[in-house]
Design a protein around this motif. Structure first.
Motif, PDB file in Angstrom:
ATOM      1  N   ASN A 280       0.798  -1.218   0.000  1.00  0.00           N
ATOM      2  CA  ASN A 280       0.000   0.000   0.000  1.00  0.00           C
ATOM      3  C   ASN A 280       0.834   1.273   0.000  1.00  0.00           C
ATOM      4  OD1 ASN A 280      -2.536  -1.234  -0.029  1.00  0.00           O
ATOM      5  ND2 ASN A 280      -2.409  -1.648   2.140  1.00  0.00           N
ATOM      6  N   ARG A 281       2.147   1.145   0.154  1.00  0.00           N
ATOM      7  CA  ARG A 281       2.994   2.339   0.199  1.00  0.00           C
ATOM      8  C   ARG A 281       4.082   2.347  -0.866  1.00  0.00           C
ATOM      9  NH1 ARG A 281       4.079   4.693   5.735  1.00  0.00           N
ATOM     10  NH2 ARG A 281       4.265   6.477   4.385  1.00  0.00           N
ATOM     11  N   ALA A 282       4.246   1.249  -1.566  1.00  0.00           N
ATOM     12  CA  ALA A 282       5.311   1.152  -2.573  1.00  0.00           C
ATOM     13  C   ALA A 282       5.049   2.080  -3.742  1.00  0.00           C
ATOM     14  CB  ALA A 282       5.432  -0.281  -3.062  1.00  0.00           C
ATOM     15  N   THR A 283       6.105   2.709  -4.213  1.00  0.00           N
ATOM     16  CA  THR A 283       6.003   3.577  -5.389  1.00  0.00           C
ATOM     17  C   THR A 283       7.172   3.371  -6.341  1.00  0.00           C
ATOM     18  OG1 THR A 283       7.153   5.369  -4.251  1.00  0.00           O
ATOM     19  CG2 THR A 283       4.743   5.400  -4.168  1.00  0.00           C
ATOM     20  N   ASP A 284       8.150   2.594  -5.936  1.00  0.00           N
ATOM     21  CA  ASP A 284       9.371   2.452  -6.739  1.00  0.00           C
ATOM     22  C   ASP A 284       9.456   1.064  -7.368  1.00  0.00           C
ATOM     23  OD1 ASP A 284      11.521   0.792  -4.808  1.00  0.00           O
ATOM     24  OD2 ASP A 284       9.890   1.817  -3.771  1.00  0.00           O
ATOM     25  N   VAL A 285      10.231   0.961  -8.425  1.00  0.00           N
ATOM     26  CA  VAL A 285      10.373  -0.277  -9.179  1.00  0.00           C
ATOM     27  C   VAL A 285      10.929  -1.404  -8.314  1.00  0.00           C
ATOM     28  CG1 VAL A 285      11.575  -1.367 -11.114  1.00  0.00           C
ATOM     29  CG2 VAL A 285      10.616   0.912 -11.382  1.00  0.00           C
TER      30      VAL A 285
ATOM     31  N   PRO B 198      -6.525   8.019   4.583  1.00  0.00           N
ATOM     32  CA  PRO B 198      -5.513   9.079   4.478  1.00  0.00           C
ATOM     33  C   PRO B 198      -4.371   8.926   5.490  1.00  0.00           C
ATOM     34  CG  PRO B 198      -7.590   9.969   5.305  1.00  0.00           C
ATOM     35  CD  PRO B 198      -7.848   8.548   4.914  1.00  0.00           C
ATOM     36  N   LYS B 199      -4.581   8.207   6.575  1.00  0.00           N
ATOM     37  CA  LYS B 199      -3.516   7.995   7.566  1.00  0.00           C
ATOM     38  C   LYS B 199      -2.363   7.170   6.989  1.00  0.00           C
ATOM     39  CE  LYS B 199      -6.755   8.016  11.397  1.00  0.00           C
ATOM     40  NZ  LYS B 199      -7.472   7.136  12.320  1.00  0.00           N
ATOM     41  N   THR B 200      -2.656   6.326   6.011  1.00  0.00           N
ATOM     42  CA  THR B 200      -1.628   5.494   5.383  1.00  0.00           C
ATOM     43  C   THR B 200      -0.715   6.323   4.484  1.00  0.00           C
ATOM     44  OG1 THR B 200      -3.154   3.627   5.415  1.00  0.00           O
ATOM     45  CG2 THR B 200      -1.252   3.426   3.958  1.00  0.00           C
ATOM     46  N   LYS B 201      -1.231   7.431   3.971  1.00  0.00           N
ATOM     47  CA  LYS B 201      -0.477   8.308   3.067  1.00  0.00           C
ATOM     48  C   LYS B 201       0.007   7.559   1.826  1.00  0.00           C
ATOM     49  CE  LYS B 201       0.803  11.346   6.781  1.00  0.00           C
ATOM     50  NZ  LYS B 201       1.810  11.820   7.696  1.00  0.00           N
ATOM     51  N   SER B 202      -0.849   6.686   1.331  1.00  0.00           N
ATOM     52  CA  SER B 202      -0.502   5.905   0.144  1.00  0.00           C
ATOM     53  C   SER B 202      -0.536   6.776  -1.095  1.00  0.00           C
ATOM     54  CB  SER B 202      -1.478   4.742  -0.033  1.00  0.00           C
ATOM     55  OG  SER B 202      -1.228   4.077  -1.247  1.00  0.00           O
ATOM     56  N   GLN B 203       0.558   6.757  -1.837  1.00  0.00           N
ATOM     57  CA  GLN B 203       0.593   7.473  -3.106  1.00  0.00           C
ATOM     58  C   GLN B 203      -0.125   6.684  -4.186  1.00  0.00           C
ATOM     59  OE1 GLN B 203       4.471   8.991  -4.189  1.00  0.00           O
ATOM     60  NE2 GLN B 203       5.017   9.199  -2.047  1.00  0.00           N
ATOM     61  N   ARG B 204      -0.511   5.450  -3.862  1.00  0.00           N
ATOM     62  CA  ARG B 204      -1.215   4.590  -4.814  1.00  0.00           C
ATOM     63  C   ARG B 204      -2.724   4.617  -4.628  1.00  0.00           C
ATOM     64  NH1 ARG B 204       1.295  -0.728  -6.493  1.00  0.00           N
ATOM     65  NH2 ARG B 204      -0.894  -0.877  -6.827  1.00  0.00           N
ATOM     66  N   ALA B 205      -3.218   5.315  -3.644  1.00  0.00           N
ATOM     67  CA  ALA B 205      -4.649   5.309  -3.343  1.00  0.00           C
ATOM     68  C   ALA B 205      -5.497   5.679  -4.548  1.00  0.00           C
ATOM     69  CB  ALA B 205      -4.951   6.235  -2.170  1.00  0.00           C
ATOM     70  N   GLY B 206      -5.006   6.569  -5.393  1.00  0.00           N
ATOM     71  CA  GLY B 206      -5.761   7.007  -6.564  1.00  0.00           C
ATOM     72  C   GLY B 206      -6.128   5.887  -7.516  1.00  0.00           C
ATOM     73  N   HIS B 207      -5.401   4.765  -7.448  1.00  0.00           N
ATOM     74  CA  HIS B 207      -5.731   3.609  -8.293  1.00  0.00           C
ATOM     75  C   HIS B 207      -7.105   3.043  -7.933  1.00  0.00           C
ATOM     76  CE1 HIS B 207      -1.735   3.130 -10.142  1.00  0.00           C
ATOM     77  NE2 HIS B 207      -1.318   3.660  -9.012  1.00  0.00           N
ATOM     78  N   LEU B 208      -7.588   3.370  -6.759  1.00  0.00           N
ATOM     79  CA  LEU B 208      -8.872   2.844  -6.297  1.00  0.00           C
ATOM     80  C   LEU B 208      -9.972   3.909  -6.338  1.00  0.00           C
ATOM     81  CD1 LEU B 208      -7.540   0.817  -3.231  1.00  0.00           C
ATOM     82  CD2 LEU B 208      -7.938   0.018  -5.559  1.00  0.00           C
TER      83      LEU B 208
ATOM     84  N   ASN C  72     -10.977   8.934   1.318  1.00  0.00           N
ATOM     85  CA  ASN C  72      -9.611   9.409   1.108  1.00  0.00           C
ATOM     86  C   ASN C  72      -9.387  10.822   1.632  1.00  0.00           C
ATOM     87  OD1 ASN C  72      -7.381  10.542  -1.200  1.00  0.00           O
ATOM     88  ND2 ASN C  72      -6.936   8.637  -0.128  1.00  0.00           N
ATOM     89  N   SER C  73     -10.435  11.619   1.692  1.00  0.00           N
ATOM     90  CA  SER C  73     -10.304  12.983   2.226  1.00  0.00           C
ATOM     91  C   SER C  73     -10.489  13.016   3.742  1.00  0.00           C
ATOM     92  CB  SER C  73     -11.328  13.910   1.557  1.00  0.00           C
ATOM     93  OG  SER C  73     -12.646  13.527   1.934  1.00  0.00           O
ATOM     94  N   GLY C  74     -10.826  11.879   4.343  1.00  0.00           N
ATOM     95  CA  GLY C  74     -11.011  11.820   5.792  1.00  0.00           C
ATOM     96  C   GLY C  74     -12.404  12.210   6.248  1.00  0.00           C
ATOM     97  N   LYS C  75     -13.317  12.434   5.302  1.00  0.00           N
ATOM     98  CA  LYS C  75     -14.687  12.822   5.653  1.00  0.00           C
ATOM     99  C   LYS C  75     -15.563  11.622   6.013  1.00  0.00           C
ATOM    100  CE  LYS C  75     -14.481  16.998   2.895  1.00  0.00           C
ATOM    101  NZ  LYS C  75     -14.851  17.653   1.647  1.00  0.00           N
ATOM    102  N   ALA C  76     -15.119  10.426   5.632  1.00  0.00           N
ATOM    103  CA  ALA C  76     -15.859   9.193   5.956  1.00  0.00           C
ATOM    104  C   ALA C  76     -14.857   8.150   6.441  1.00  0.00           C
ATOM    105  CB  ALA C  76     -16.613   8.679   4.732  1.00  0.00           C
ATOM    106  N   ALA C  77     -15.332   7.260   7.255  1.00  0.00           N
ATOM    107  CA  ALA C  77     -14.484   6.186   7.780  1.00  0.00           C
ATOM    108  C   ALA C  77     -14.134   5.204   6.665  1.00  0.00           C
ATOM    109  CB  ALA C  77     -15.221   5.445   8.894  1.00  0.00           C
ATOM    110  N   PRO C  78     -12.969   4.554   6.735  1.00  0.00           N
ATOM    111  CA  PRO C  78     -12.600   3.559   5.725  1.00  0.00           C
ATOM    112  C   PRO C  78     -13.643   2.451   5.552  1.00  0.00           C
ATOM    113  CG  PRO C  78     -10.688   4.129   7.029  1.00  0.00           C
ATOM    114  CD  PRO C  78     -11.873   4.797   7.687  1.00  0.00           C
ATOM    115  N   SER C  79     -14.402   2.171   6.581  1.00  0.00           N
ATOM    116  CA  SER C  79     -15.442   1.141   6.481  1.00  0.00           C
ATOM    117  C   SER C  79     -16.542   1.510   5.489  1.00  0.00           C
ATOM    118  CB  SER C  79     -16.060   0.875   7.858  1.00  0.00           C
ATOM    119  OG  SER C  79     -16.669   2.059   8.352  1.00  0.00           O
ATOM    120  N   LYS C  80     -16.608   2.776   5.087  1.00  0.00           N
ATOM    121  CA  LYS C  80     -17.608   3.228   4.112  1.00  0.00           C
ATOM    122  C   LYS C  80     -17.179   3.001   2.668  1.00  0.00           C
ATOM    123  CE  LYS C  80     -20.418   4.721   7.232  1.00  0.00           C
ATOM    124  NZ  LYS C  80     -21.602   3.941   7.553  1.00  0.00           N
TER     125      LYS C  80
END
Length: 175
Positions: A48-53, A124-134, A144-152
């Motif tokens: 969830n945090r990898a960005t490099d080859v 958003p706490k994970t700070k994943s640069q890959r989150a946009g893939h989802l 992702n903006s923190g307005k709703a819980a991840p369970s949503k």
């Protein structure tokens, strides 16, 4: 300049080849430790945090997703039992998971594991640069903006081996 390039290439060759000649004992052969040569630096083994080859290459050797690419470049099932067809106008994907998929400790991979990973990546706490893939998954923006819980997030475990993704709109590249 040529001398420097030849020296660097020679040094790299010695370093790479120095790892090749070591013999393994019978204890090493039964060990559960995975050893490999990295082609480049591995920054993280957190999918969830990898960005490099380097990290992607390492992760792909030990983690499987719902699908994978075979040697001919075709997308085939991996932890999913088959390539699924969407329902609900192209917005819902329901995956049946293999019952024999296991973690390195022997415990079974479940739909809940996928749910936890999807939610963690978008949190958003994970700070994943890959989150946009989802970003096509239902409620992504709010989570992702923190307005709703991840369970949503539009991902849930229907049963131990059945995973469901709900998209906010049909996406052709999910098929």
């Amino acid at each position: 300049m040529k001398k420097i390039v030849v020296s660097v290439v020679g040094l790299v060759s010695v370093l790479v080849l120095s790892a090749c000649g070591k013999s393994t004992s019978s204890k090493d052969a039964t060990s559960r430790t995975f050893r490999t040569t990295a082609q480049t630096n591995v920054i993280t083994v957190d999918p969830n945090r990898a960005t490099d080859v380097g990290s992607y290459l390492a992760i792909s050797q030990v983690v499987e997703g719902l699908y994978k690419q075979n040697n001919q470049g075709k997308i085939v099932p991996s932890v999913a039992t088959k390539i699924v067809q969407p329902t609900n106008g192209g917005k819902t994907y329901t995956f049946n998971l293999r019952h024999d998929a296991k973690w390195n400790d022997g415990s079974r991979v479940t739909a809940g594991d996928f749910v936890a990973s999807f939610r963690r990546q978008v949190d958003p706490k994970t700070k994943s640069q890959r989150a946009g893939h989802l970003s096509d998954i239902q409620n992504y923006d709010a989570v992702n903006s923190g307005k709703a819980a991840p369970s949503k997030l539009g991902v849930k475990a229907i049963s131990k081996y059945k995973l469901q993704l709900k998209l906010s709109h049909p996406v052709p590249y999910y098929n």
